[in-house]
Motif scaffolding. Structure first.
Motif, short mmCIF file in Angstrom:
data_model
loop_
_atom_site.label_atom_id
_atom_site.label_comp_id
_atom_site.label_asym_id
_atom_site.label_seq_id
_atom_site.Cartn_x
_atom_site.Cartn_y
_atom_site.Cartn_z
N ALA A 48 -12.45 -10.86 3.48
CA ALA A 48 -13.63 -10.73 4.36
C ALA A 48 -14.89 -10.50 3.54
O ALA A 48 -15.93 -11.11 3.81
CB ALA A 48 -13.42 -9.58 5.35
N ILE A 49 -14.78 -9.64 2.53
CA ILE A 49 -15.96 -9.35 1.71
C ILE A 49 -16.43 -10.60 0.97
O ILE A 49 -17.63 -10.94 0.97
CB ILE A 49 -15.65 -8.21 0.72
N PRO A 75 -9.25 -7.34 3.86
CA PRO A 75 -10.60 -6.82 3.60
C PRO A 75 -11.30 -7.48 2.41
O PRO A 75 -12.49 -7.79 2.50
CB PRO A 75 -10.35 -5.33 3.32
N TYR A 122 -14.99 -5.17 8.53
CA TYR A 122 -15.30 -6.55 8.89
C TYR A 122 -14.09 -7.47 8.97
O TYR A 122 -14.23 -8.65 9.17
CB TYR A 122 -16.35 -7.11 7.93
N SER A 123 -12.88 -6.92 8.73
CA SER A 123 -11.73 -7.82 8.80
C SER A 123 -10.72 -7.40 9.86
O SER A 123 -9.91 -8.21 10.29
CB SER A 123 -11.02 -7.87 7.43
N MET A 124 -10.78 -6.14 10.33
CA MET A 124 -9.77 -5.69 11.27
C MET A 124 -10.18 -6.02 12.70
O MET A 124 -11.36 -5.91 13.06
CB MET A 124 -9.58 -4.17 11.15
N PRO A 179 -13.70 2.65 -2.96
CA PRO A 179 -13.41 2.95 -1.56
C PRO A 179 -14.48 2.47 -0.59
O PRO A 179 -14.15 1.98 0.49
CB PRO A 179 -13.35 4.49 -1.56
N ILE A 180 -15.75 2.57 -1.00
CA ILE A 180 -16.81 2.15 -0.08
C ILE A 180 -16.70 0.65 0.20
O ILE A 180 -16.91 0.19 1.32
CB ILE A 180 -18.20 2.52 -0.63
N VAL A 181 -16.31 -0.14 -0.82
CA VAL A 181 -16.17 -1.59 -0.65
C VAL A 181 -14.95 -1.89 0.21
O VAL A 181 -15.00 -2.73 1.12
CB VAL A 181 -16.08 -2.28 -2.03
N GLN A 182 -13.85 -1.18 -0.06
CA GLN A 182 -12.66 -1.35 0.78
C GLN A 182 -13.00 -1.05 2.23
O GLN A 182 -12.56 -1.74 3.15
CB GLN A 182 -11.56 -0.38 0.33
N VAL A 224 -15.91 -1.26 3.81
CA VAL A 224 -16.71 -2.32 4.41
C VAL A 224 -15.81 -3.51 4.75
O VAL A 224 -15.90 -4.09 5.84
CB VAL A 224 -17.85 -2.75 3.46
N GLY A 225 -14.92 -3.86 3.84
CA GLY A 225 -14.01 -4.97 4.09
C GLY A 225 -13.12 -4.69 5.29
O GLY A 225 -12.90 -5.57 6.13
N PHE A 226 -12.63 -3.46 5.39
CA PHE A 226 -11.79 -3.04 6.52
C PHE A 226 -12.56 -3.22 7.83
O PHE A 226 -12.07 -3.80 8.79
CB PHE A 226 -11.43 -1.56 6.31
N PHE A 248 -17.98 -13.09 3.67
CA PHE A 248 -19.29 -12.72 4.19
C PHE A 248 -20.36 -12.69 3.11
O PHE A 248 -21.53 -12.91 3.39
CB PHE A 248 -19.22 -11.35 4.88
#
Lengths: 281, 258
Positions: free
Chosen positions: A28-29, A25, B115-117, B106-109, B111-113, A32
């Motif tokens: 990815a951040i 994650p 867009y990466s899973m 948590p909100i950033v985690q 978003v990353g989750f 992007f």
């Protein structure tokens, strides 16, 4: 070679968990945030994140966190001093248990509790109106910056109390006796002993409280349903709506900014804590 | 004279504190339970538990926390054991890795989750199990590390091996009974976290208890407020259980549910 893998065997499962569900994650951040909507490399997202409404959001989040941390440090410290100096042991135990519990309160239930109390039709609002105080008489609403600040204090102040009780108990009676024997006034003792001893710890806790409020999302989201544009709220709405083609990319850039701010605060916090720990031992 | 002044100051501070913290609880309880005719009724609570959506979301959250507990036991307990017995030099690195989720909001985690899973992971609410196990790591790690640090695990392991006990006996008769407080604290921590976590669940659009509660607030205010108070009380009881288990670690506990 065999020996090397053997050394890490027990750490492999957690390593995999962290790499897949935290590492990927984060990558990815980062990726992007440096891409435009078509996938090409760009720095525009960060430029966007640092201007206009997004900059306002970052500043609003920082302001809210600085202010809620400052109020909590002052109020919490006074409270903790009062409790630590009282001779009733039960009071100390009750306060630290209650602080431990309230410090971990938050999110949707906390927001709803305040809406039911101080919202437009909240019970407290009604009761206060009955005694002639109309909290909604002026411009104030619970769903504003200062309303959110009050709600944040509900978990910030207890966290400060929780952390500062052991801190204050760390001030030994012998120090006071020693300084009195050597002829110093209590003002001198306060300035030359208590303040220098507590200052690094208080500053560290201030940063902890700052981060605590800066990273918070659920409470603000449930209380204001997005009308107060803190960074986490902006990130969530950029992801949820497809109005902008590069909305997600901007959200990622905002996320990177958030992480950078938290990381700076946390690293100062850790170095202060280290200093305190070294000094104590 | 001075002590009277300071005593009344302390009393005043305490009173203000009690008002600030208990008045909202009292006021919102009245808000939730007052009926139209001015009396009190437990009807909102009954309505909440008759609401299929709410009970389903609560069950989902409980199942997710159960699996997150299992995952944590399987993944974290061996790791903490490992750095206490086999490679103590890696203890600092493990600590650093386990505290990392605190640095990423948590909100950033979330978003990353998102867009990466791969989609097969995101297509089930149980993918949250992994996210929540990671989110709870800073707290579960501390609880377990403290439990292992409080016993001389290395000597215990060596003694049991000298006496010829096998791996299972070592795990179930030696290790688990000795780190019981840490295990229970971790279980309660995960439960409290999962019952309150909002950022991930709302980003991924899953109907867990907190997200359903947030929506319920728009349709039936007294049900939402009654449930909020119940869940606050529930979390408070859980936290109390943790602090009774781990007296020394009360001060370190803060959770990512805000």
């Amino acid at each position: 070679m065999m020996q090397r893998t053997g050394r890490y065997l027990g750490l492999m499962p957690i390593g995999v968990l962290l790499i897949v569900f935290l590492g990927l994650p984060i990558i990815a951040i980062l990726r992007f945030s440096l891409q435009d909507a078509k996938g090409g490399f760009t720095l525009t997202n960060f430029r966007t994140a640092m201007t206009g409404v997004y900059l306002d959001g970052i500043l609003l989040s920082i302001n809210l966190s600085l202010l809620s941390a400052l109020i909590s440090v002052v109020v919490g410290l006074l409270f903790a001093f009062g409790v630590a100096r009282s001779r009733i042991k039960l009071l100390k135990n009750l306060v630290s248990t209650a602080a431990g519990v309230f410090a971990n309160t938050g999110g949707v239930p906390l927001a709803f509790m305040f809406i039911a109390s101080l919202g437009t039709y909240g019970m407290l609002t009604v009761w206060l109106r009955q005694v002639g105080i109309d909290v909604y008489g002026g411009d104030w609403t619970l769903y504003s910056f200062s309303g959110l600040l009050i709600v944040y204090l509900y978990f910030q102040v207890p966290l400060m109390i929780l952390v500062s009780l052991p801190m204050i108990e760390g001030i030994k009676v012998e120090w006071r006796e020693a300084s009195q024997t050597l002829g110093s006034s209590s003002g001198y003792f306060l300035r030359r002993v208590i303040v220098p001893v507590l200052a690094p710890q208080v500053l560290a806790t201030y940063l902890l409280l700052f981060t605590n409020s800066f990273a918070a999302y659920a409470t603000a989201a449930a209380l204001t349903s997005g009308s107060i544009a803190l960074v986490p709220v902006q990130i969530a709405s950029l992801i949820a709506s497809n109005v902008q083609v590069d909305g997600a990319n901007i959200a990622m850039a905002l996320g990177v900014c958030m992480v950078a701010i938290v990381a700076i605060a946390m690293s100062i916090y850790i170095s202060l804590e280290r200093k305190v720990a070294k000094w104590r031992s | 004279m001075k002590s009277l002044l300071s005593k009344s100051l302390i009393a005043l501070t305490l009173l203000t504190g009690i008002l600030f913290f208990f008045l909202p609880i009292y006021a919102s309880t009245i808000f939730a339970l007052e009926s139209r005719d001015g009396g009190y009724t437990l009807d909102p609570i009954r309505r909440a538990f008759e609401n299929e959506e709410i009970t389903q979301s609560l069950l989902l959250s409980l199942r997710i926390s159960g699996f997150a507990v299992l995952l944590t036991l399987v993944v974290l307990v061996p790791a903490v054991y490992w750095v206490h017995v086999v490679t103590p030099s890696l203890r600092k690195s493990l600590e650093f890795a386990c505290l990392l989720p605190l640095v990423i909001p948590p909100i950033v985690q979330g978003v990353g989750f998102l867009y990466s899973m791969p989609s097969f992971v995101k297509s089930t609410p149980y993918s949250l199990v992994f996210a929540y196990a990671v989110l709870a790591l800073p707290f579960t790690y501390r609880a377990l590390d403290a439990a292992f640090a409080s016993i001389d695990i290395k000597t215990l392991v060596e003694a049991s091996q000298t006496l010829g006990s096998g791996l299972w006996r070592l795990i179930f008769r030696i290790i688990i009974p000795n780190i019981k407080t840490g295990l229970f604290a971790s279980i309660f921590l995960i439960l409290a976290l999962v019952l309150g976590e909002f950022a991930y669940a709302s980003l991924l659009l899953w109907d867990t208890f907190p997200t359903v509660l947030a929506v319920a607030g728009m349709s039936d205010a007294s049900v939402a407020v009654a449930l909020s108070i119940l869940s606050l009380v529930g979390v408070w009881l859980i936290l109390n259980a943790i602090s009774t288990l781990n007296r020394s670690h009360r001060g370190q506990l803060t959770m990512g549910v805000r």
